[in-house]
Design a protein around this motif. Structure first.
Motif, PDB file in Angstrom:
ATOM      1  N   ALA A  38       1.125  -1.074   0.137  1.00 31.47           N
ATOM      2  CA  ALA A  38      -0.051  -0.142  -0.053  1.00 31.47           C
ATOM      3  C   ALA A  38       0.954   1.268   0.154  1.00 31.47           C
ATOM      4  O   ALA A  38       0.689   2.274  -0.808  1.00 31.47           O
ATOM      5  CB  ALA A  38      -1.130   0.126   1.259  1.00 31.47           C
ATOM      6  N   ARG A  39       1.689   1.144   0.780  1.00 31.40           N
ATOM      7  CA  ARG A  39       2.868   2.371   0.921  1.00 31.40           C
ATOM      8  C   ARG A  39       3.585   2.528  -0.350  1.00 31.40           C
ATOM      9  O   ARG A  39       3.591   3.677  -0.952  1.00 31.40           O
ATOM     10  CB  ARG A  39       4.070   2.153   1.911  1.00 31.40           C
ATOM     11  CG  ARG A  39       3.491   2.837   3.346  1.00 31.40           C
ATOM     12  CD  ARG A  39       4.449   2.878   4.326  1.00 31.40           C
ATOM     13  NE  ARG A  39       5.125   1.449   4.409  1.00 31.40           N
ATOM     14  CZ  ARG A  39       4.969   0.363   5.221  1.00 31.40           C
ATOM     15  NH1 ARG A  39       3.723   0.428   5.901  1.00 31.40           N
ATOM     16  NH2 ARG A  39       5.842  -0.856   5.491  1.00 31.40           N
ATOM     17  N   MET A  40       4.041   1.454  -0.937  1.00 29.26           N
ATOM     18  CA  MET A  40       4.764   1.533  -2.412  1.00 29.26           C
ATOM     19  C   MET A  40       3.877   1.970  -3.338  1.00 29.26           C
ATOM     20  O   MET A  40       4.138   2.671  -4.216  1.00 29.26           O
ATOM     21  CB  MET A  40       5.272   0.225  -2.736  1.00 29.26           C
ATOM     22  CG  MET A  40       6.670  -0.330  -2.002  1.00 29.26           C
ATOM     23  SD  MET A  40       6.834  -2.247  -2.454  1.00 29.26           S
ATOM     24  CE  MET A  40       6.710  -2.067  -4.324  1.00 29.26           C
ATOM     25  N   ARG A  41       2.287   1.800  -3.492  1.00 28.93           N
ATOM     26  CA  ARG A  41       1.574   1.873  -4.650  1.00 28.93           C
ATOM     27  C   ARG A  41       1.061   3.267  -4.153  1.00 28.93           C
ATOM     28  O   ARG A  41       0.254   3.803  -5.323  1.00 28.93           O
ATOM     29  CB  ARG A  41       0.812   0.647  -4.666  1.00 28.93           C
ATOM     30  CG  ARG A  41       1.593  -0.452  -5.277  1.00 28.93           C
ATOM     31  CD  ARG A  41       0.631  -1.552  -5.347  1.00 28.93           C
ATOM     32  NE  ARG A  41       0.054  -1.302  -6.796  1.00 28.93           N
ATOM     33  CZ  ARG A  41      -1.495  -1.265  -6.980  1.00 28.93           C
ATOM     34  NH1 ARG A  41      -2.074  -1.386  -5.678  1.00 28.93           N
ATOM     35  NH2 ARG A  41      -1.850  -1.126  -8.069  1.00 28.93           N
ATOM     36  N   ARG A  66     -10.688   4.037  -4.823  1.00 36.97           N
ATOM     37  CA  ARG A  66     -10.181   4.415  -3.628  1.00 36.97           C
ATOM     38  C   ARG A  66      -9.175   3.182  -3.237  1.00 36.97           C
ATOM     39  O   ARG A  66      -7.977   3.811  -2.680  1.00 36.97           O
ATOM     40  CB  ARG A  66     -11.143   4.384  -2.432  1.00 36.97           C
ATOM     41  CG  ARG A  66     -10.789   4.886  -1.065  1.00 36.97           C
ATOM     42  CD  ARG A  66     -11.862   4.613  -0.242  1.00 36.97           C
ATOM     43  NE  ARG A  66     -11.930   3.268   0.664  1.00 36.97           N
ATOM     44  CZ  ARG A  66     -10.935   2.690   1.431  1.00 36.97           C
ATOM     45  NH1 ARG A  66      -9.807   3.333   1.346  1.00 36.97           N
ATOM     46  NH2 ARG A  66     -10.845   1.413   1.503  1.00 36.97           N
ATOM     47  N   ALA A  67      -9.174   2.078  -3.468  1.00 36.47           N
ATOM     48  CA  ALA A  67      -8.443   0.935  -2.808  1.00 36.47           C
ATOM     49  C   ALA A  67      -8.564  -0.080  -3.691  1.00 36.47           C
ATOM     50  O   ALA A  67      -9.204  -0.437  -4.585  1.00 36.47           O
ATOM     51  CB  ALA A  67      -8.943   0.644  -1.797  1.00 36.47           C
ATOM     52  N   ASP A  68      -7.512  -1.187  -3.384  1.00 39.27           N
ATOM     53  CA  ASP A  68      -7.535  -2.501  -3.898  1.00 39.27           C
ATOM     54  C   ASP A  68      -8.020  -3.356  -2.671  1.00 39.27           C
ATOM     55  O   ASP A  68      -7.562  -3.215  -1.449  1.00 39.27           O
ATOM     56  CB  ASP A  68      -6.046  -2.845  -4.581  1.00 39.27           C
ATOM     57  CG  ASP A  68      -5.632  -2.188  -5.503  1.00 39.27           C
ATOM     58  OD1 ASP A  68      -6.462  -1.979  -6.497  1.00 39.27           O
ATOM     59  OD2 ASP A  68      -4.594  -1.608  -5.531  1.00 39.27           O
ATOM     60  N   HIS A  91      -0.880 -10.679  -9.569  1.00 34.88           N
ATOM     61  CA  HIS A  91      -1.738 -10.082 -10.494  1.00 34.88           C
ATOM     62  C   HIS A  91      -1.562  -8.409 -10.451  1.00 34.88           C
ATOM     63  O   HIS A  91      -1.418  -7.559 -11.414  1.00 34.88           O
ATOM     64  CB  HIS A  91      -2.972 -10.306 -10.592  1.00 34.88           C
ATOM     65  CG  HIS A  91      -3.410 -11.942 -11.299  1.00 34.88           C
ATOM     66  ND1 HIS A  91      -3.085 -12.161 -12.457  1.00 34.88           N
ATOM     67  CD2 HIS A  91      -3.874 -12.817 -10.664  1.00 34.88           C
ATOM     68  CE1 HIS A  91      -3.472 -13.351 -12.631  1.00 34.88           C
ATOM     69  NE2 HIS A  91      -3.994 -14.054 -11.449  1.00 34.88           N
ATOM     70  N   LEU A  92      -1.580  -8.052  -9.293  1.00 35.31           N
ATOM     71  CA  LEU A  92      -1.693  -6.626  -8.995  1.00 35.31           C
ATOM     72  C   LEU A  92      -0.210  -6.067  -9.341  1.00 35.31           C
ATOM     73  O   LEU A  92      -0.183  -4.880 -10.237  1.00 35.31           O
ATOM     74  CB  LEU A  92      -1.763  -6.307  -7.466  1.00 35.31           C
ATOM     75  CG  LEU A  92      -2.160  -4.952  -7.078  1.00 35.31           C
ATOM     76  CD1 LEU A  92      -3.490  -4.434  -7.579  1.00 35.31           C
ATOM     77  CD2 LEU A  92      -2.077  -4.942  -5.598  1.00 35.31           C
ATOM     78  N   LEU A  93       0.976  -6.672  -9.120  1.00 39.22           N
ATOM     79  CA  LEU A  93       2.279  -6.028  -9.551  1.00 39.22           C
ATOM     80  C   LEU A  93       2.393  -6.168 -10.842  1.00 39.22           C
ATOM     81  O   LEU A  93       3.177  -5.204 -11.371  1.00 39.22           O
ATOM     82  CB  LEU A  93       3.414  -6.687  -8.749  1.00 39.22           C
ATOM     83  CG  LEU A  93       3.259  -6.745  -7.332  1.00 39.22           C
ATOM     84  CD1 LEU A  93       4.276  -7.659  -6.611  1.00 39.22           C
ATOM     85  CD2 LEU A  93       3.546  -5.256  -6.798  1.00 39.22           C
TER      86      LEU A  93
END
Length: 184
Positions: A38-41, A66-68, A91-93
């Motif tokens: 979360a911090r990275m993205r 707003r979020a994943d 998948h997200l990355l």
């Protein structure tokens, strides 16, 4: 080298780079990894346990403005949960996008406080191409391998040289911490 061999080599290279670049928390726990991501993205990432979900898709990645959100079955082993969560993180990355619409029951379980119109991306295992599934699966396996290797190294340094306690913890979860005050 055949074209298929080159594709496989490229798949392994890309996944290894992604898995090795991912900062792993110490100790390796999924909530801490989610906070790091979360911090990275620069956007929240919420892990949502789904009771009774083991009969459905393994995991679900849903994105809103707003979020994943990553939904995972809560009625399986810790190791299986980690793999499912890391698969969805893969998948997200990788920036994968899917085309599956989330059914009303899944939507209600994963994000009961959100309307269907707010969800801009929902990804379940059937929504991806085979290549995307291979990437996510390989990333999950490589990250778990890194985490387990680091845990074995730490175990050897702390008096668990054969790693039995560490392996049990990876399957069943960490041993309960004793509360010196005797309170829950």
């Amino acid at each position: 080298m055949t074209q298929a061999d080159r594709r496989d080599a490229e798949l392994w290279r890309r996944c290894r780079e992604i898995a090795e670049a991912l900062p792993l928390p110490e100790p390796f726990e999924m909530p801490a990894l989610a906070a790091t991501l979360a911090r990275m993205r620069g956007r929240p990432l919420e892990l949502v346990p789904l009771p009774g979900w083991s009969r459905g898709p393994c995991g679900i990645l849903a994105s809103t403005d707003r979020a994943d959100y990553i939904g995972y079955p809560s009625d399986t082993s810790v190791l299986h949960q980690q793999h499912i969560l890391l698969h969805e993180v893969g998948h997200l990355l990788c920036g994968h996008t899917g085309t599956t619409a989330l059914g009303s029951a899944a939507s209600a379980a994963l994000m009961p406080h959100l309307s269907g119109e707010l969800i801009r991306r929902v990804l379940g295992r059937s929504a991806y191409s085979d290549h995307q599934e291979q990437e996510a699966e390989l990333i999950a396996s490589l990250v778990l391998q890194r985490a387990r290797h680091r845990a074995r190294t730490a175990s050897a340094a702390t008096g668990d040289p054969d790693g039995r306690v560490t392996r049990l913890g990876s399957v069943f979860g960490p041993a309960p911490r004793s509360n010196p005050a005797g309170h829950e």
